[in-house]
Design an enzyme around this catalytic site. Structure first.
Site, short mmCIF file in Angstrom:
data_model
loop_
_atom_site.label_atom_id
_atom_site.label_comp_id
_atom_site.label_asym_id
_atom_site.label_seq_id
_atom_site.Cartn_x
_atom_site.Cartn_y
_atom_site.Cartn_z
N LYS A 271 -7.79 11.11 -0.42
CA LYS A 271 -7.91 12.48 -0.96
C LYS A 271 -8.22 12.50 -2.46
O LYS A 271 -8.85 13.44 -2.94
CB LYS A 271 -6.63 13.27 -0.69
CG LYS A 271 -6.47 13.71 0.76
CD LYS A 271 -5.24 14.59 0.91
CE LYS A 271 -5.03 15.03 2.33
NZ LYS A 271 -3.95 16.01 2.47
N ASP A 308 -5.59 22.54 2.00
CA ASP A 308 -4.14 22.41 2.18
C ASP A 308 -3.45 23.58 1.48
O ASP A 308 -2.41 24.07 1.93
CB ASP A 308 -3.63 21.09 1.55
CG ASP A 308 -3.88 19.90 2.46
OD1 ASP A 308 -4.04 20.09 3.67
OD2 ASP A 308 -3.92 18.76 1.93
P1 NAP Z 1 2.39 10.97 -0.65
O1 NAP Z 1 1.33 11.36 -1.62
O2 NAP Z 1 2.46 9.57 -0.19
O3 NAP Z 1 3.80 11.37 -1.32
C1 NAP Z 1 5.00 11.12 -0.65
C2 NAP Z 1 6.16 11.66 -1.47
O4 NAP Z 1 7.30 11.58 -0.65
C3 NAP Z 1 6.44 10.87 -2.72
O5 NAP Z 1 6.91 11.76 -3.70
C4 NAP Z 1 7.56 9.92 -2.27
O6 NAP Z 1 8.48 9.59 -3.28
C5 NAP Z 1 8.30 10.77 -1.28
N1 NAP Z 1 8.97 9.98 -0.26
C6 NAP Z 1 8.41 9.04 0.53
N2 NAP Z 1 9.31 8.57 1.40
C7 NAP Z 1 10.48 9.23 1.15
C8 NAP Z 1 11.77 9.19 1.70
N3 NAP Z 1 12.05 8.38 2.69
N4 NAP Z 1 12.71 10.01 1.20
C9 NAP Z 1 12.44 10.83 0.20
N5 NAP Z 1 11.23 10.91 -0.40
C10 NAP Z 1 10.25 10.12 0.09
O7 NAP Z 1 2.30 11.85 0.68
P2 NAP Z 1 1.74 13.33 0.82
O8 NAP Z 1 0.30 13.32 1.15
O9 NAP Z 1 2.19 14.12 -0.36
O10 NAP Z 1 2.47 13.82 2.15
C11 NAP Z 1 3.86 14.06 2.16
C12 NAP Z 1 4.28 14.65 3.49
O11 NAP Z 1 3.67 15.90 3.69
C13 NAP Z 1 3.88 13.80 4.68
O12 NAP Z 1 4.95 13.75 5.58
C14 NAP Z 1 2.76 14.53 5.33
O13 NAP Z 1 2.76 14.37 6.73
C15 NAP Z 1 3.09 15.96 4.98
N6 NAP Z 1 1.86 16.75 4.92
C16 NAP Z 1 1.75 17.73 5.84
C17 NAP Z 1 0.62 18.50 5.84
C18 NAP Z 1 0.47 19.60 6.86
O14 NAP Z 1 -0.63 20.14 7.02
N7 NAP Z 1 1.54 19.98 7.52
C19 NAP Z 1 -0.41 18.28 4.91
C20 NAP Z 1 -0.25 17.27 3.97
C21 NAP Z 1 0.91 16.51 3.99
P3 NAP Z 1 8.22 8.43 -4.36
O15 NAP Z 1 7.47 9.12 -5.44
O16 NAP Z 1 9.58 8.00 -4.75
O17 NAP Z 1 7.43 7.36 -3.67
#
Ligand code: NAP
Length: 473
Positions: A271, A308
């Protein structure tokens, strides 16, 4: 012109006849009869369809037996027999009645090598080669080879196999392939990436194509949602997977242009890294720091945007929260959190950010005028709590990303996780009697619907997308 060729693989002549009838009514223009699917090769070959071109195929080691069966097929009405390039039967039958075939189930070679293979095959019949497509580089090699093959004007069959090769089947007419092999029903597909006869007939020679790229892409449900929206809107369109490693991502723009792909979704992990490859990035995507949707205009210019944000806004509206003056807590500091923080702060919400790595929360909060709050300093009083971490998602930690004590009846909870739809956070929210709680499904569908509308100019049928969320592509 590319013929829709129904692959007839049945174990009895009666079943083959029934399959042929089904294929004809679905729009088949040719048949490949898989003689190797029969439990026993029948004596009487009158089951061979004769109303359309027919290819008889029999993969077997028993060459003497095959020689007789192929000869009988040709005298019983088969237009062609399919002889593999390395078979001892190569050269036995007249060139005009042979499809000389080559398969590579692991890779696609370079275009010059594909052309060398075709030169060799064409000495024995209509050349046919199928290559496993792994990503953008393979798609471009097939495209380059097709450009040269078309110049000769001679018939040929060129296929990209695998999920990543589906776009070569949908664009078979552009590639110049004489035939596109199709399954009579999805469960009868004889090769990965094969579409059905009915779908090929629905799409016609010049469908709209949209796509998704990311790595890996096995688990994405976007194809079934978008394909349902195409069908519901009566649009001849198909949404395909183009898995891409980081190394091959720079080839994506050329793939989109060659295969005339109107738009693409971009998912993890591309992305951010896709942004410099685009001609323009719209302000909302710049602000979110990520592109999840690319639009390709007719001149081949690529514009990046971010739907998004539309998904987040739609979900917040469903929760009956007006962002201006709302107190919102966002858990997470990655891409999804950034999209939420950027749109909520722009709408006037008072946003707090908490994250496992607080340094990242501070940087994000500082950029958008939000407040970073460590988890152990959080207290109740938020109108909305958003989980933008993978905590609760299948295959990830099942921790609740915020203290349960801040889940109160005045609060709404939005967990962006959609797989599963009930997460530990949502269960705890239910126990605490929060005002409203939703998972990420509505966001996912709203962002998909927004991308669909950008590409087609037609409002997506969200109900069809929702129904397809659990269905097959
Ligand atoms: P990302 O860029 O990899 O960021 C993940 C974030 O979550 C980071 O801040 C990370 O913390 C934190 N994290 C990871 N594992 C964790 C845990 N076990 N406990 C607490 N915090 C944790 O991912 P992203 O793209 O932002 O996506 C995040 C979530 O949103 C995913 O689950 C994804 O499926 C969901 N999402 C959903 C949609 C939808 O349309 N529904 C769209 C986009 C994303 P650190 O900074 O400490 O690593």
């Amino acid at each position: 012109m590319t013929l829709i060729c129904a692959v007839i693989a049945a174990d009895t002549p009666a079943a083959a006849e029934a399959m042929k009838v089904e294929a004809l009514s679905a729009g088949a223009e040719a048949f490949e009869v898989r003689l190797d699917a029969f439990a026993e090769i029948p004596d009487d070959f009158s089951f061979l369809p004769t109303e359309k071109p027919v290819i008889a195929t029999l993969r077997s080691e028993l060459d003497e037996e095959r020689r007789e069966i192929f000869a009988k097929a040709l005298t019983s009405g088969a237009t062609y027999v399919d002889i593999e390039s390395d078979s001892v039967l190569r050269g036995v039958f007249p060139k005009s009645r042979v499809i000389c075939s080559y398969h590579d189930f692991t890779k696609t070679p370079a275009a010059w090598d594909i052309l060398r293979i075709f030169r060799d095959l064409s000495s024995s019949g209509v050349p046919k080669a199928a290559f496993m497509v792994r990503g953008p580089a393979d798609l471009l090699e097939i495209w380059k080879a097709a450009v040269v093959l078309k110049q000769s004007g001679d018939p040929f069959i060129l296929i990209g196999m695998g999920a990543a090769g589906e776009v070569t089947r949908i664009r078979a007419a552009d590639i110049g392939s004489m035939i596109s092999y199709c399954a009579v029903r999805p469960e009868f597909a004889s090769a990965p990436g094969q579409i059905t006869v009915a779908e090929a007939a629905r799409l016609g020679d010049d469908p709209i194509i949209t796509a998704i790229t990311g790595w890996p892409l096995e688990h994405t449900r976007s194809p079934q949602m978008h394909n349902a929206a195409f069908r519901a809107a009566g649009i001849r369109g198909r949404y395909v997977r183009i898995p891409s490693t980081a190394e091959e991502l720079p080839l994506l723009p050329e793939v989109l242009r060659c295969y005339r792909i109107r738009g693409a979704n971009v998912t993890i992990p591309h992305k951010q890294t896709v942004m410099p490859l685009l001609s323009e990035v719209l302000p909302e995507a710049k602000s979110a720091g990520a592109v999840n949707t690319i639009l390709v205009d007719p001149s081949g210019r690529l514009t990046g945007t971010n739907t998004d944000i539309a998904g987040i806004s739609a979900t917040i509206a469903d929760l009956r929260i007006t962002p201006s003056n709302a107190r919102v807590l966002v858990a997470g500091a990655g891409g999804a959190a950034r999209a939420a923080v950027s749109c909520l702060t722009a709408a006037g919400a008072a946003v707090s950010v908490t994250n496992r790595t607080m340094e990242k929360a501070r940087t994000l909060a500082a950029e958008f005028g939000a407040t970073a709050v460590p988890r152990d300093e959080l207290s109740a009083g938020y109108d909305l709590i958003i989980n933008a971490t993978p905590a609760g998602m299948s295959g990830f930690s099942q921790d609740i990303p915020v203290p349960v004590s801040i889940l109160t009846p005045d609060t709404a909870v939005f967990d962006m996780v959609y797989e599963p739809e009930m997460t530990p956070l949502l269960a705890a929210a239910g126990d605490a009697g929060v005002r409203a709680a939703v998972c990420g499904k509505a966001m996912l569908i709203a962002q998909a619907a927004a991308s669909f509308t950008l590409w087609t100019g037609v409002e997506a049928d969200a109900a069809a997308m929702t129904a397809a969320f659990g269905g097959s592509p």
